[in-house]
Design an enzyme around this catalytic site. Sequence first.
Site, PDB file in Angstrom:
ATOM      1  N   ASP A 175      -2.687   6.437   8.223  1.00 22.81           N
ATOM      2  CA  ASP A 175      -1.686   6.234   7.500  1.00 22.81           C
ATOM      3  C   ASP A 175      -0.690   6.665   8.099  1.00 22.81           C
ATOM      4  OD1 ASP A 175       0.483   4.748   6.003  1.00 22.81           O
ATOM      5  OD2 ASP A 175      -1.252   3.583   4.767  1.00 22.81           O
ATOM      6  N   HIS A 246       3.059   2.399   9.396  1.00 23.71           N
ATOM      7  CA  HIS A 246       2.433   2.946   8.506  1.00 23.71           C
ATOM      8  C   HIS A 246       1.501   4.432   9.968  1.00 23.71           C
ATOM      9  CE1 HIS A 246       2.680   1.824   4.577  1.00 23.71           C
ATOM     10  NE2 HIS A 246       2.206   0.542   5.419  1.00 23.71           N
ATOM     11  N   ASP A 312       1.090  -4.378   8.266  1.00 22.42           N
ATOM     12  CA  ASP A 312       1.688  -4.319   7.417  1.00 22.42           C
ATOM     13  C   ASP A 312       3.107  -3.926   7.759  1.00 22.42           C
ATOM     14  OD1 ASP A 312      -0.046  -1.770   6.528  1.00 22.42           O
ATOM     15  OD2 ASP A 312       0.566  -1.788   4.399  1.00 22.42           O
ATOM     16  N   GLU A 313       3.988  -3.712   5.869  1.00 21.06           N
ATOM     17  CA  GLU A 313       5.077  -2.952   5.448  1.00 21.06           C
ATOM     18  C   GLU A 313       5.605  -2.510   6.830  1.00 21.06           C
ATOM     19  OE1 GLU A 313       4.488  -2.065   1.586  1.00 21.06           O
ATOM     20  OE2 GLU A 313       3.523  -0.705   2.902  1.00 21.06           O
ATOM     21  N   TRP A 379      -2.876  -9.524   1.205  1.00 21.08           N
ATOM     22  CA  TRP A 379      -2.129  -8.808  -0.454  1.00 21.08           C
ATOM     23  C   TRP A 379      -0.828  -8.821  -1.184  1.00 21.08           C
ATOM     24  CZ3 TRP A 379       2.150  -5.003  -0.863  1.00 21.08           C
ATOM     25  CH2 TRP A 379       2.496  -4.493   0.208  1.00 21.08           C
ATOM     26  N   ASP A 406      -4.590   0.958  -7.698  1.00 18.64           N
ATOM     27  CA  ASP A 406      -3.923   2.144  -8.476  1.00 18.64           C
ATOM     28  C   ASP A 406      -3.078   2.011  -9.417  1.00 18.64           C
ATOM     29  OD1 ASP A 406      -3.638   0.738  -6.529  1.00 18.64           O
ATOM     30  OD2 ASP A 406      -1.468   1.831  -5.652  1.00 18.64           O
ATOM     31  N   TRP A 454      -5.166   2.193  -3.459  1.00 17.73           N
ATOM     32  CA  TRP A 454      -5.009   2.098  -3.213  1.00 17.73           C
ATOM     33  C   TRP A 454      -4.880   4.619  -3.695  1.00 17.73           C
ATOM     34  CZ3 TRP A 454      -3.623   1.106   1.636  1.00 17.73           C
ATOM     35  CH2 TRP A 454      -3.583  -0.612   1.837  1.00 17.73           C
ATOM     36  N   THR A 455      -4.798   5.365  -2.724  1.00 25.13           N
ATOM     37  CA  THR A 455      -4.372   7.031  -3.268  1.00 25.13           C
ATOM     38  C   THR A 455      -3.332   7.431  -3.296  1.00 25.13           C
ATOM     39  OG1 THR A 455      -5.365   7.496  -1.162  1.00 25.13           O
ATOM     40  CG2 THR A 455      -7.046   6.773  -2.695  1.00 25.13           C
ATOM     41  N   GLU A 456      -1.799   7.152  -3.289  1.00 20.21           N
ATOM     42  CA  GLU A 456      -0.956   8.424  -3.666  1.00 20.21           C
ATOM     43  C   GLU A 456      -0.724   9.028  -4.694  1.00 20.21           C
ATOM     44  OE1 GLU A 456      -0.661   5.051  -2.495  1.00 20.21           O
ATOM     45  OE2 GLU A 456       1.149   4.267  -1.422  1.00 20.21           O
TER      46      GLU A 456
END
Length: 539
Positions: A175, A246, A312-313, A379, A406, A454-456
């Site tokens: 990412d 990403h 994505d994004e 998603w 998350d 997700w791990t932000e």
Amino acid sequence: MSFEELIPAPRKAWWVPPGRGAFPLDEETALHAGPGTERVASWLRATLGAATGLPFPDGRNGIELGVDTGMEPEAYRVAVDGHAVRIDGGSAAGVFWGAQTLRQLLGPDAFRRAPLGPRREWLVPMAVIEDSPRFAWRGLMLDVARHFMPKDGVLRYLDLMAAHKLNVLHFHLTDDQGWRVEIRKYPKLTEVGSWRARTKFGHRASPLWEEKPHGGFYTQDDIREIVAYAAERHITVVPEIDVPGHSQAAIAAYPELGNTDVIDTTSLTVWDNWGISANVLAPTDNTLRFYEGVFEELLELFPSRFVHVGGDECLKDQWRRSPVAQKRIQELGVADEDGLQAWFIGHFDNWLSARGRRLIGWDEILEGGLAKGAAVSSWRGYAGGIAAARAGHDVVMCPEQQVYLDHRQHAGADEPVPIGYVRTLEDVYRFEPVPPELTEDEAAHVLGTQANVWTEVTEDQARVDYQTFPRLSAFAEVAWSRLPAPAERDFADFERRMAAHYRRLDALGVGYRPPTGPLPWQKRLGVLGRPIEGAPPNR
Ligand code: ACM
């Protein structure tokens, strides 16, 4: 223990007459591995041996494992009477899920790694359990890019998945904030791309930073070990290399991958903020060749049929401003930047298909057209999945409104990770992967479902555990058991079974969110992570 406390709930179970007897495991109890079940037998001997201290010598009239090809591959039958515990499965996978059921039947201490004492009884209830999964894809996505999860943490999660009969680890390896897999051809991906100088603390709108480097990566041997460990547990590891968005960590390592005609990519670093970076890959032949090199090594490491390419994004602003990207749009004769993304993804779809693999990507890959064989991780709600299934694509349902673990699990002010939608244990239990809009034929394209972690804002094992459990236990039942429509699901019964399951999680050392709310040490992010006024609810 009784079969009435199993999670996920089995399809059918009944007591063996005349009453509620039990088969005792002791020093003499043998373990017999029928053809094709030898690896399951080793797992069972090691796991139950550690918890009980019993030797389980090779032989008949104890625990007997066998493959019955008349059954579906993942189906199993556990039959316990006064003479033996028999576990049959349609394949070694089915036998393994049956072995997991046996472990639950023995009580929470069967989940420990050493016996508590020499003189305890291990009783298997005399019963028959016939079981098989609803979905073939029962997944968990771990984002090891935003915060690195060291290898033993991944192995631990594979054990936790197996205990819940989950069978796909979607491994989000790259990412903007980090590149986590060694690629021999491009050493800077990990030398440069696996470390960032500092980390945003809490929500992306937070003004606080943790001023210390964060990073790490898996060597190729680490990956081989993870894949083998997963395979022993009948879990497939689906790697994700997220392109063309990403990708800032990769561009920081190899600046030529970025849109060099728009920005000075040599000044980019591995991103230290959350959100979506504007720094995306340049749509050039050089980029395609580079990532072919990455995927070549990836295919050597991961036998999975599916390979995830993200998609994505991908912010398109740099492509709009880039003469190189605009020229490519003209040459390809595509309408716009979405068409350019479709071309990029389409290239890897062909590339993977030519190598006997299948591409899967986030639902944005539908925009601008998608090659027939590609599958979609839905998603952004159900819409992408519905459109994909109607167009004949296979789908994995993982809508963020339902199964992004998350996101906060309670509206209370003391939730330690207060981002995203509030999704309680009951909400997850009532999640339905197949939307009612789909016809039966369309619904057949729903391969299954996965929960995404997700791990932000989850920087270590304690916080990942807190967000993931107990909701992953509810999710596992959704993915495995044939539950009725959401409104008719018996959540009270699930909670009753969870009382036993919390004891299993305790024995495994899982730092789940207790039903009564976070424990004092679990609240420690406190005020710092609270959403900033006006910030969007989702990450
Ligand atoms: C995603 O949450 N960006 C797939």
